[in-house]
Write a protein that holds these residues in place. Sequence first.
Motif, short mmCIF file in Angstrom:
data_model
loop_
_atom_site.label_atom_id
_atom_site.label_comp_id
_atom_site.label_asym_id
_atom_site.label_seq_id
_atom_site.Cartn_x
_atom_site.Cartn_y
_atom_site.Cartn_z
N SER A 1 -10.48 -0.80 7.12
CA SER A 1 -11.14 -1.22 8.37
C SER A 1 -10.88 -0.23 9.51
O SER A 1 -11.10 -0.54 10.68
CB SER A 1 -10.70 -2.63 8.75
OG SER A 1 -9.30 -2.70 8.72
N GLY A 2 -10.37 0.95 9.16
CA GLY A 2 -10.23 2.01 10.18
C GLY A 2 -9.03 1.85 11.08
O GLY A 2 -9.00 2.42 12.18
N THR B 1 -5.84 10.83 9.91
CA THR B 1 -6.74 11.04 8.76
C THR B 1 -6.51 10.02 7.65
O THR B 1 -7.30 9.94 6.72
CB THR B 1 -6.56 12.46 8.17
OG1 THR B 1 -5.21 12.58 7.71
CG2 THR B 1 -6.87 13.55 9.17
N VAL B 2 -5.42 9.26 7.73
CA VAL B 2 -5.19 8.23 6.70
C VAL B 2 -5.30 6.86 7.39
O VAL B 2 -4.49 6.54 8.26
CB VAL B 2 -3.79 8.39 6.05
CG1 VAL B 2 -3.61 7.41 4.90
CG2 VAL B 2 -3.59 9.82 5.57
N GLN B 3 -6.33 6.12 7.02
CA GLN B 3 -6.60 4.84 7.70
C GLN B 3 -6.87 3.75 6.66
O GLN B 3 -7.25 4.04 5.53
CB GLN B 3 -7.85 4.98 8.58
CG GLN B 3 -7.75 6.05 9.67
CD GLN B 3 -6.89 5.62 10.86
OE1 GLN B 3 -6.88 4.45 11.23
NE2 GLN B 3 -6.15 6.53 11.44
#
Length: 428
Positions: free
Chosen positions: A76-77, A71-73
């Motif tokens: 740029s994912g 959930t923490v990115q």
Amino acid sequence: MPLILAAGDPVEIVIDVARRLSESLGLAGVTWHRRYHKPFREADACIKTALQRYGIGVKSHPGYLLTEPWTVQTGSGTPFKVFTPYSKTAQEQLHLSPPEVFPVPKLRGIYLPDDVFADAEYVLDVEAFMGAPEPSWATDTLTKHCTPGEPHAHERFSCFLDSLLSGQSYKELNDVPSRAATSGLSPHLRFGEISPAYLWRETARFADAHPAAAADAWAFLRQLLWRDFAWHRLYYLPEMAEKNVRSQFNEFPWAWSSKADPGASKSAFAHMDMEPDEDARQHLDELAAWQKGETGIPLVDAGMRELWATGTMHNRVRMVVGSWLTKNLGIHWRHGEEWFWDTLVDADYASNPFNWQWVAGCGDDAAPYFRIFNPLLQVEKFDPDGLYVNRWVPERHTPLYPEPMVDVKESRKTALAAYNDIRNVAKG
Ligand SMILES: Cc1cc2nc3c(=O)[nH]c(=O)nc-3n(C[C@H](O)[C@H](O)[C@H](O)COP(=O)(O)OP(=O)(O)OC[C@H]3O[C@@H](n4cnc5c(N)ncnc54)[C@H](O)[C@@H]3O)c2cc1C
């Protein structure tokens, strides 16, 4: 419903227990907290599929961390590799949407017919188990220092918040090993005895209610994000548990013996099937001296003796003993990690290797330069009155105390030279 103690393959056991309960009582479903280490995720996936095959409903929940790894990115994912931007993003998310705290469900007593587990070989006799003599390592000092269980976890947390109100600053004192200024919650978090979501909610409320202590309260919550970050890294890099994250460190000349027996005494290292050459023997002796707190470096020895006696060690001292082992003694971080795994009461699948790789310099969030802690300067800075060291090494100023096994400055030079070699290889 009785407590069932079982020994064996957890996948087979959970499935069998659920199947028996489902057949005898009409089980409504199975629910658990999600686990994030690859082998456990795989085991949980097997359990889930098998239970669904038996028509048993399955539901998993978050609970072990403040934020689930995916959930923490980055923008740029991709996963984060560095703590500061990770914690900034995680904190923004947690402010916008704090983790949910679920009330503890009220358990109803259930009558379980005697024969449900009669032929289950994995079930242990609870009374025999509870009445068994304590293993030798659990007697003496360890039991005095460590009180497992949910009530104690909550008591410890309220004492910690009270300490902030009484003017003990977490921010100023959390690096001082002689002061009990940190929460001491890591073993309780490790075993799920207190929930990080609950800590977040209550500490944030505390900060709102007590502005004078708010900076300390938020500093504590930021530390909790190191725990999440270690799990974030392990989730995306399961090999972090055993392999250098920065592969150039594969060439670092660390001493490593797959046969070293953690916890063994000097003489026990010379066991039958081992014929170490002179260098290896010296490293094994040094490793044993480090484990026992007999290196001749007071802060290192104090930390290692505290660990053995209490099952814990102050964070600052963990960094110093880790740096001494991997840099000055030139011993592979995995020996240190294994020893911590065996002796720490908060030994954690992610935090332990993550921090060892950080200290050894081979982790992906380690300092961009090769940091070597000088244990003599660290003691001047963080234990200037010698309160911590004198407690654990009372003989330090007597002839009984050994000389350092290696010279602080010379061993530092050797480590830096080894680092320069691998850095040049990586560049070349
Ligand atoms: C070589 C080495 C090995 C370590 N191994 C472990 C381990 O196996 N298990 C473990 O829980 N911690 C480990 N740590 C991190 C840290 O030392 C402990 O979390 C901390 O000392 C626990 O004391 P506390 O609960 O009073 O911390 P507090 O200062 O009160 O911090 C609150 C919580 O934040 C988390 N936290 C704080 N610092 C860190 C950190 N650096 N990494 C991860 N989480 C952190 C812990 O959950 C801790 O309980 C290690 C550190 C080093 C340098």
